[in-house]
Enzyme design. Structure first.
Site, mmCIF file in Angstrom:
data_model
loop_
_atom_site.group_PDB
_atom_site.id
_atom_site.type_symbol
_atom_site.label_atom_id
_atom_site.label_comp_id
_atom_site.label_asym_id
_atom_site.label_seq_id
_atom_site.Cartn_x
_atom_site.Cartn_y
_atom_site.Cartn_z
ATOM 1 N N SER A 142 0.853 -1.183 0.000
ATOM 2 C CA SER A 142 0.000 0.000 0.000
ATOM 3 C C SER A 142 0.888 1.231 0.000
ATOM 4 O O SER A 142 2.058 1.161 0.392
ATOM 5 C CB SER A 142 -0.878 -0.005 1.259
ATOM 6 N N TYR A 155 -1.855 -1.217 10.463
ATOM 7 C CA TYR A 155 -1.938 -1.502 9.029
ATOM 8 C C TYR A 155 -0.720 -0.943 8.298
ATOM 9 O O TYR A 155 -0.063 -1.639 7.511
ATOM 10 C CB TYR A 155 -3.214 -0.897 8.459
#
Length: 272
Positions: A142, A155
């Site tokens: 990401s 995350y």
């Protein structure tokens, strides 16, 4: 790996979102596709769709954070088709919270799924790929794995670790015939992003990519053996640039997230 016809592909997290779109994208290019996820009902429906188009498929019930299940998923592909050419580590979960207020079990779950799930499948696949001297792995990280995102510390740090793992393995396997890509998408219109993207202002501001657009970049990564791809609302240049100005980056990131993200605004309102 420009010619993808008859290549075998294992996609984790294939039941929805980027994973589902990626499975369809590789199938369109003549690949045999193994679908791995926890929700086998959704995998079965996707497999029927693909079989109707003449695509060879394999459905694998797999929770990647379980070491044995992750290894079994890789071995099932090799047993079925004799070789695993391409591994797409897409399975992942996220959460939004103040780090010190988060449930530690949930934080562990994020790391076990995002990072250790990738570790387990890579470990199993690389034994086979190195022996065959052929293979490509795409680890779906990401942009949050390239710059820290507030209220998403677990995350973000799990994705940072994925990027580091990919880079280290890519160098370790240099000239081995096995290559890897760290794929770092921005916001994609998937079930994971469903809640914040209900906010019309946020959707207009960031113009999220579709799962199909994200999947096409994954196929491109395999075909070109790209070491890293950043794709989304934040450019690779900007992500690199802000590392030279950490204080400015802290201010800009905080301001951008607090002003644009509806769930963050809700968190802040509870504190006021």
């Amino acid at each position: 790996m420009k010619d993808l016809k008859d290549k075998t592909v294992l996609v984790t997290g294939a039941s929805s979102g980027i994973g589902r779109a990626t499975a369809l994208a590789f199938a369109k290019r003549g690949c045999r596709v193994a679908l791995a996820a926890r929700r086998t009902d959704k995998l079965a429906a996707l497999a029927e769709n693909l079989k109707g188009k003449g695509v060879q498929t394999l459905v694998i019930a797999c929770d990647v954070k379980d070491r044995a299940q992750a290894k079994n998923a890789v071995e099932a592909v090799i047993k079925e088709w004799g070789q695993l050419h391409i591994l797409i580590n897409n399975a992942g979960i996220s959460d939004l919270h103040y780090f010190n207020e988060a449930d530690l079990d949930r934080i562990e779950d994020i790391f076990q799924t995002n990072l250790l799930g990738t570790v387990y499948t890579c470990h199993a696949a690389l034994t086979h790929m190195r022996e065959k001297e052929e293979g490509h792995i795409v680890n779906v990280a990401s942009v949050a794995g390239l710059t820290g995102v507030p209220w998403m510390a677990a995350y973000s740090s799990s994705k940072f670790a994925m990027v580091g793992l990919t880079e280290a393995l890519r160098r370790e396997l240099y000239n081995s015939g096995v290559t890897l890509t760290a794929y770092c998408p921005g916001t994609v219109d998937t079930p994971m992003a469903e809640e914040p993207l209900r906010d019309a202002n946020l959707r207009r501001t960031i113009s999220p990519k579709t799962p199909e657009q994200a999947a096409d970049k994954i196929v491109y990564a395999v075909q070109t053996q790209a070491p890293e791809i950043v794709y989304g609302e934040v450019s690779a240049f900007l992500l690199r640039f802000i590392r030279f100005f950490p204080r400015l980056a802290d201010w800009a990131t905080y301001r951008a997230v607090t002003r644009s993200h509806p769930q963050v605004r809700a968190l802040l309102s509870k504190k006021s």
